[in-house]
Design an enzyme around this catalytic site. Structure first.
Site, PDB file in Angstrom:
ATOM      1  N   GLY A 269     -27.306   0.048  10.625  1.00 26.79           N
ATOM      2  CA  GLY A 269     -27.328  -1.300  10.058  1.00 26.79           C
ATOM      3  C   GLY A 269     -28.612  -2.032  10.392  1.00 26.79           C
ATOM      4  N   HIS A 270     -29.017  -2.002  11.658  1.00 29.11           N
ATOM      5  CA  HIS A 270     -30.287  -2.619  12.060  1.00 29.11           C
ATOM      6  C   HIS A 270     -31.459  -1.980  11.322  1.00 29.11           C
ATOM      7  CE1 HIS A 270     -27.878  -3.274  15.890  1.00 29.11           C
ATOM      8  NE2 HIS A 270     -28.267  -4.510  15.602  1.00 29.11           N
TER       9      HIS A 270
ATOM     10  N   SER B  96     -21.540  -1.264  14.244  1.00 34.03           N
ATOM     11  CA  SER B  96     -21.682  -2.337  15.222  1.00 34.03           C
ATOM     12  C   SER B  96     -22.112  -1.730  16.542  1.00 34.03           C
ATOM     13  CB  SER B  96     -20.348  -3.070  15.415  1.00 34.03           C
ATOM     14  OG  SER B  96     -20.391  -3.934  16.528  1.00 34.03           O
TER      15      SER B  96
ATOM     16  N   MET C 195     -29.931  -8.039  18.869  1.00 33.99           N
ATOM     17  CA  MET C 195     -29.638  -7.957  20.291  1.00 33.99           C
ATOM     18  C   MET C 195     -29.782  -6.523  20.785  1.00 33.99           C
ATOM     19  SD  MET C 195     -26.790 -10.805  21.241  1.00 33.99           S
ATOM     20  CE  MET C 195     -25.346  -9.924  20.664  1.00 33.99           C
TER      21      MET C 195
ATOM     22  N   VAL D  18     -23.510  -1.986   6.495  1.00 38.20           N
ATOM     23  CA  VAL D  18     -23.640  -0.529   6.530  1.00 38.20           C
ATOM     24  C   VAL D  18     -22.424   0.027   7.274  1.00 38.20           C
ATOM     25  CG1 VAL D  18     -25.043   1.421   7.308  1.00 38.20           C
ATOM     26  CG2 VAL D  18     -26.145  -0.663   6.453  1.00 38.20           C
TER      27      VAL D  18
ATOM     28  N   GLN E 230     -24.898 -17.381  23.735  1.00 35.35           N
ATOM     29  CA  GLN E 230     -23.925 -17.217  22.649  1.00 35.35           C
ATOM     30  C   GLN E 230     -22.706 -16.430  23.097  1.00 35.35           C
ATOM     31  OE1 GLN E 230     -26.804 -15.050  20.064  1.00 35.35           O
ATOM     32  NE2 GLN E 230     -25.093 -13.698  19.582  1.00 35.35           N
TER      33      GLN E 230
END
Length: 282
Positions: A36-37, A185, A30, A176, A61
């Protein structure tokens, strides 16, 4: 790096790549990229001929009153990071392109979505499984990459792939973390400085459970009681849920007798964060 925003165009491009014998690795996101991505993209780069990243803040969602409108967005920054990471194609559709007028078909996975985030966010996983199915149909990846932080999501997607006989592998990679243990996040940027410090209680809770198991505690209730007490002692934290579950079925456990998923969600002001740990017996 190509950027495509129309579903028929990305479908034609990916169909052509498969016909050429190229393997495709997909990283669905998103946006609002963090390490992390990027770790998922690097793994996809190492294991596939072509890396496709999708950037789509999926409206279906998000429930009523959730943070769809305020969800972090940085398309230009994301594209720059994707290109530096070696991504070949980025798919950036609009909501109207994904859910055109008259759209009325949804995909549901049932039992795995009933607890944890499914209980506190009704309809969330219906939105996840619907968009993931659409992306898999459009891009037809050989592999799709997900992070362990969203463990329930990955379990639901694996079930979707197995149940519908979809021809791809789901690759789950480790969470991560920041230097202090907080799981990375996109929502972390919305924390105030005091909330950001308080959010370390999530990782501290996971470590507490791991330590209790390592010294022989096997009662799920005893461990969960300690975790609740730790989180409730943090004034800025509001516990959504904490659970010890079977890592395959996500059903709650009374005793820890094998690999166990500890999953939790905690709110800090208007920001809801999740984390988890796969606990193994010593």
């Amino acid at each position: 790096m190509r950027v495509i925003d129309e579903p028929p165009s990305v479908q034609r491009q990916c169909t052509s790549l498969r016909r050429e014998g190229k393997t495709i690795g997909l990283v669905p996101t998103m946006g609002a990229f963090h390490e992390g991505h990027l770790s998922l993209m690097r793994s996809a780069r190492a294991e596939n001929d072509v890396v496709v990243v999708t950037i789509f803040v999926n409206p279906i969602q998000f429930g009523r009153g959730e943070d769809f409108d305020s969800y972090p967005r940085d398309l230009q920054g994301d594209l720059a990071q994707a290109e530096r990471t070696g991504v070949d194609l980025v798919f950036t559709p609009s909501a109207e392109a994904i859910y055109p007028k008259g759209f009325q078909t949804y995909v549901d996975v049932i039992e795995l979505t009933e607890g944890l985030c499914g209980a506190s966010r009704p309809g969330h996983f219906r939105g996840v499984t619907t968009i993931v199915t659409k992306l898999f149909n459009l891009i037809r990846p050989h592999r799709a990459y997900f992070g362990q932080k969203d463990y329930q999501q990955s379990a639901v997607v694996r079930r979707l792939v197995d149940d519908l006989n979809l021809d791809l592998d789901i690759v789950l990679l480790p969470t991560v973390r920041e230097a202090d243990g907080l799981a990375m996040s996109s929502r972390n940027v919305r924390l105030t400085p005091p909330q950001r410090r308080a959010a370390c209680v999530l990782h501290a809770s996971l470590r507490l459970a791991e330590e209790r198991v390592s010294v022989g505690e096997r009662s799920a209730k005893a461990i969960l009681d300690e975790i609740r007490a730790m989180i409730e002692a943090e004034p800025l934290a509001r516990l959504d849920y904490v659970a010890l579950c079977d890592p395959e079925t996500l059903k709650p456990l009374d005793r820890i007798e094998g690999p166990t998923l500890l999953a939790l969600a905690v709110r800090f002001g208007g920001t809801r964060l999740i984390d988890n740990s796969l606990i193994r017996l010593p």
